[in-house]
Structures are given as structure tokens and as C-alpha cells.
Design a protein around this motif. Structure first.
Motif, short mmCIF file in Angstrom:
data_model
loop_
_atom_site.label_atom_id
_atom_site.label_comp_id
_atom_site.label_asym_id
_atom_site.label_seq_id
_atom_site.Cartn_x
_atom_site.Cartn_y
_atom_site.Cartn_z
N ALA A 111 -7.50 2.12 -15.41
CA ALA A 111 -6.55 3.16 -15.04
C ALA A 111 -6.91 3.79 -13.68
CB ALA A 111 -6.51 4.25 -16.12
N ILE A 112 -8.18 4.12 -13.49
CA ILE A 112 -8.60 4.74 -12.23
C ILE A 112 -8.40 3.80 -11.05
CG2 ILE A 112 -10.64 5.59 -10.97
CD1 ILE A 112 -11.61 6.71 -13.70
N SER A 113 -8.78 2.53 -11.22
CA SER A 113 -8.63 1.59 -10.11
C SER A 113 -7.15 1.34 -9.80
CB SER A 113 -9.36 0.27 -10.39
OG SER A 113 -8.82 -0.37 -11.52
N PHE A 114 -6.31 1.31 -10.81
CA PHE A 114 -4.87 1.12 -10.59
C PHE A 114 -4.29 2.28 -9.80
CE2 PHE A 114 -0.38 0.77 -11.94
CZ PHE A 114 -0.16 -0.55 -11.61
N ILE A 115 -4.65 3.50 -10.17
CA ILE A 115 -4.14 4.69 -9.48
C ILE A 115 -4.65 4.72 -8.03
CG2 ILE A 115 -4.29 7.21 -9.41
CD1 ILE A 115 -4.28 7.07 -12.55
N GLN A 116 -5.95 4.43 -7.84
CA GLN A 116 -6.50 4.42 -6.49
C GLN A 116 -5.87 3.33 -5.62
OE1 GLN A 116 -10.76 4.14 -6.97
NE2 GLN A 116 -10.99 6.35 -7.19
N ALA A 117 -5.62 2.17 -6.20
CA ALA A 117 -5.01 1.07 -5.45
C ALA A 117 -3.58 1.41 -5.04
CB ALA A 117 -5.04 -0.21 -6.27
N ILE A 118 -2.84 2.09 -5.91
CA ILE A 118 -1.49 2.53 -5.55
C ILE A 118 -1.56 3.51 -4.38
CG2 ILE A 118 0.50 3.91 -6.33
CD1 ILE A 118 0.16 2.57 -9.08
N GLY A 119 -2.52 4.41 -4.44
CA GLY A 119 -2.70 5.37 -3.33
C GLY A 119 -3.02 4.67 -2.02
N ILE A 120 -3.89 3.69 -2.06
CA ILE A 120 -4.23 2.93 -0.85
C ILE A 120 -3.00 2.18 -0.33
CG2 ILE A 120 -5.54 0.95 0.01
CD1 ILE A 120 -7.87 1.94 -1.73
N ALA A 121 -2.25 1.56 -1.24
CA ALA A 121 -1.06 0.81 -0.83
C ALA A 121 -0.03 1.71 -0.17
CB ALA A 121 -0.46 0.10 -2.04
N ILE A 122 0.19 2.88 -0.75
CA ILE A 122 1.15 3.82 -0.17
C ILE A 122 0.65 4.31 1.18
CG2 ILE A 122 2.19 6.11 -0.47
CD1 ILE A 122 2.34 5.43 -3.50
N THR A 140 7.97 -3.05 0.97
CA THR A 140 7.06 -1.98 0.55
C THR A 140 6.82 -1.97 -0.96
OG1 THR A 140 7.78 -0.62 2.39
CG2 THR A 140 6.68 0.51 0.60
N SER A 141 7.86 -2.05 -1.77
CA SER A 141 7.66 -2.00 -3.22
C SER A 141 6.89 -3.22 -3.72
CB SER A 141 8.99 -1.86 -3.95
OG SER A 141 9.86 -2.92 -3.61
N THR A 142 7.19 -4.38 -3.15
CA THR A 142 6.44 -5.58 -3.52
C THR A 142 4.98 -5.44 -3.11
OG1 THR A 142 8.42 -6.91 -3.16
CG2 THR A 142 6.33 -8.09 -3.25
N PHE A 143 4.76 -4.88 -1.93
CA PHE A 143 3.40 -4.68 -1.44
C PHE A 143 2.61 -3.74 -2.35
CE2 PHE A 143 0.39 -2.20 1.12
CZ PHE A 143 -0.49 -3.22 1.45
N VAL A 144 3.22 -2.63 -2.75
CA VAL A 144 2.52 -1.67 -3.60
C VAL A 144 2.14 -2.32 -4.92
CG1 VAL A 144 2.79 0.50 -4.90
CG2 VAL A 144 3.54 0.37 -2.52
N ILE A 145 3.05 -3.08 -5.51
CA ILE A 145 2.76 -3.75 -6.79
C ILE A 145 1.65 -4.80 -6.62
CG2 ILE A 145 3.72 -5.30 -8.55
CD1 ILE A 145 6.41 -3.76 -8.11
N PHE A 149 -2.19 -4.44 -8.37
CA PHE A 149 -2.73 -5.40 -9.32
C PHE A 149 -3.88 -6.22 -8.75
CE2 PHE A 149 1.24 -4.60 -11.59
CZ PHE A 149 0.74 -4.44 -12.88
N SER A 150 -3.82 -6.56 -7.46
CA SER A 150 -4.91 -7.36 -6.90
C SER A 150 -6.18 -6.54 -6.75
CB SER A 150 -4.51 -7.99 -5.57
OG SER A 150 -4.22 -7.01 -4.61
N MET A 151 -6.08 -5.27 -6.35
CA MET A 151 -7.28 -4.44 -6.23
C MET A 151 -7.84 -4.06 -7.60
SD MET A 151 -6.53 -1.97 -3.03
CE MET A 151 -7.80 -2.13 -1.80
N MET A 152 -6.96 -3.82 -8.56
CA MET A 152 -7.43 -3.54 -9.92
C MET A 152 -8.15 -4.77 -10.47
SD MET A 152 -5.29 -2.78 -13.38
CE MET A 152 -4.63 -4.43 -13.33
N GLY A 153 -7.57 -5.94 -10.26
CA GLY A 153 -8.22 -7.17 -10.71
C GLY A 153 -9.55 -7.40 -10.01
N GLY A 154 -9.61 -7.10 -8.70
CA GLY A 154 -10.85 -7.24 -7.95
C GLY A 154 -11.94 -6.32 -8.48
N THR A 155 -11.58 -5.08 -8.79
CA THR A 155 -12.56 -4.13 -9.33
C THR A 155 -13.06 -4.61 -10.69
OG1 THR A 155 -11.61 -2.27 -8.16
CG2 THR A 155 -12.89 -1.76 -10.13
N MET A 156 -12.15 -5.05 -11.54
CA MET A 156 -12.57 -5.50 -12.87
C MET A 156 -13.41 -6.77 -12.78
SD MET A 156 -11.67 -2.99 -14.53
CE MET A 156 -12.34 -3.53 -16.08
N LEU A 157 -13.12 -7.62 -11.80
CA LEU A 157 -13.95 -8.80 -11.57
C LEU A 157 -15.36 -8.39 -11.16
CD1 LEU A 157 -14.05 -11.88 -11.53
CD2 LEU A 157 -13.22 -11.80 -9.18
#
Length: 190
Positions: A111-122, A140-145, A149-157
């Protein structure tokens, strides 16, 4: 040298190598020259420090740019909650409960990584280079999504790599990942 120890060292080095390779995998849709230009002008402030701890993954806008910081944040929050709520503290002390406790930490990390990644994307959508070119090359919307997901996946990896180093390698995996990020940034100032 003991063969078992040698295997553990090789496993640790192998996972650290994978971590360093991931630092060069950019988020889809980013103009890296604009981001690099931005970090070159802001290298002497807090952004430079964040970039150093990530092993320059932030400057490269890598999928692991968040690093393991969302995991550390989730761990700290859970520690504070365990100190506040006795049932959570009991859960942490029990061996069966500890697995559930760690599972909560991992879900919180997602959850934290997803929220932070959305903030970075925006934030990246409003970043422009010196010539006025945008840091985002796609919708823009495609980029944010994609970024979220890619940064959240990277963090979990990275969290998974840290766990594998702890279980199969030598030392605390999360600490070694942070250490490897800092050490990899040392040669550039020299």
C-alpha cells in the motif's frame, strides 16, 4: 573456506548483482534525459541524498527507485502499533503470530509503495526539461498506472531479494541492499 559459507557468499553476491541490474531498468514512458537534467541541478539537496541511498536508481527513474524505504516505513509503523496495542504485541511474540505480523507488514509495504509511486508519477507529469520537453512520453493516465504498478513491483521484488539474502545468504538482506545502494554511489563523486 567452508563450502557452505562460500555458497552463502555467492548467493548474497548474486542477489546484490540482480539488485544493481534492476537499478538500470527504467519505468516505462519516462524521458530519462529530462529526469537526469533535473537531478543534476538538484544533486546538492535532499533529492541528492535520496538518490544516493537508492544507488542512483532515482536519477535513472528505475523501477526500484523507491528502494526498500516503503518496507522500512511499514515496519516502523507496525512496531509503533505493537507498542500501542497489546494484542498486536502478543501476535509479534508468538511464532505462528509472527508470520501473520510479517504478512501485515508486507501488505502495508504494498500500500505504501503504491501510494508513493502514484505521487512520483504525478510529480513527473509536471516535470519539464530546459527546452520545455516533458519527462513523460506517453498518455498521463497510462503513465501513472504503469509507474504505480512497476515501482510497487520493484519494491516488492527488493523485499523478496532481501528476504532471500537473509534466509540463504550472509547477513541481513534489507541492510545489505541499503548498503549496496550507498556503496554503488561512491565512485561517481570520486
Amino acid at each position: 573456506m567452508n563450502k557452505d559459507l562460500l555458497n552463502k557468499i555467492l548467493i548474497t553476491l548474486g542477489f546484490i548483482l540482480i539488485y544493481r541490474v534492476l537499478a538500470y531498468v527504467p519505468v516505462p514512458g519516462v524521458d530519462l534525459t529530462v529526469v537526469k537534467e533535473f537531478f543534476d541541478t538538484n544533486s546538492n539537496n535532499a533529492l541528492g541524498l535520496v538518490n544516493m541511498f537508492s544507488g542512483n536508481a532515482v536519477k535513472r527513474m528505475s523501477i526500484i527507485a523507491l528502494g526498500v524505504m516503503p518496507y522500512i516505513t511499514a515496519s516502523i509503523i507496525m512496531e509503533l502499533l505493537a507498542a500501542t496495542f497489546p494484542k498486536l504485541a502478543e501476535l509479534k511474540k508468538d511464532s505462528q503470530g509472527f508470520q501473520k505480523y510479517m504478512q501485515i507488514v508486507k501488505y502495508s509495504t504494498v500500500a505504501i509503495s503504491f501510494i508513493q509511486a502514484i505521487g512520483i508519477a504525478i510529480g513527473l507529469t509536471s516535470l519539464t526539461g530546459k527546452a520545455g520537453e516533458s519527462a513523460v512520453m506517453i498518455d498521463t493516465s497510462t503513465f501513472v498506472i504503469l509507474t504505480a504498478f512497476s515501482m510497487m513491483g520493484g519494491t516488492m521484488l527488493l523485499v523478496w531479494i532481501g528476504e532471500q539474502i537473509t534466509e540463504r545468504g550472509v547477513g541481513n538482506g534489507i541492510s545489505l541492499i541499503i548498503f549496496a545502494g550507498i556503496v554503488s554511489a561512491i565512485p561517481s563523486p570520486i
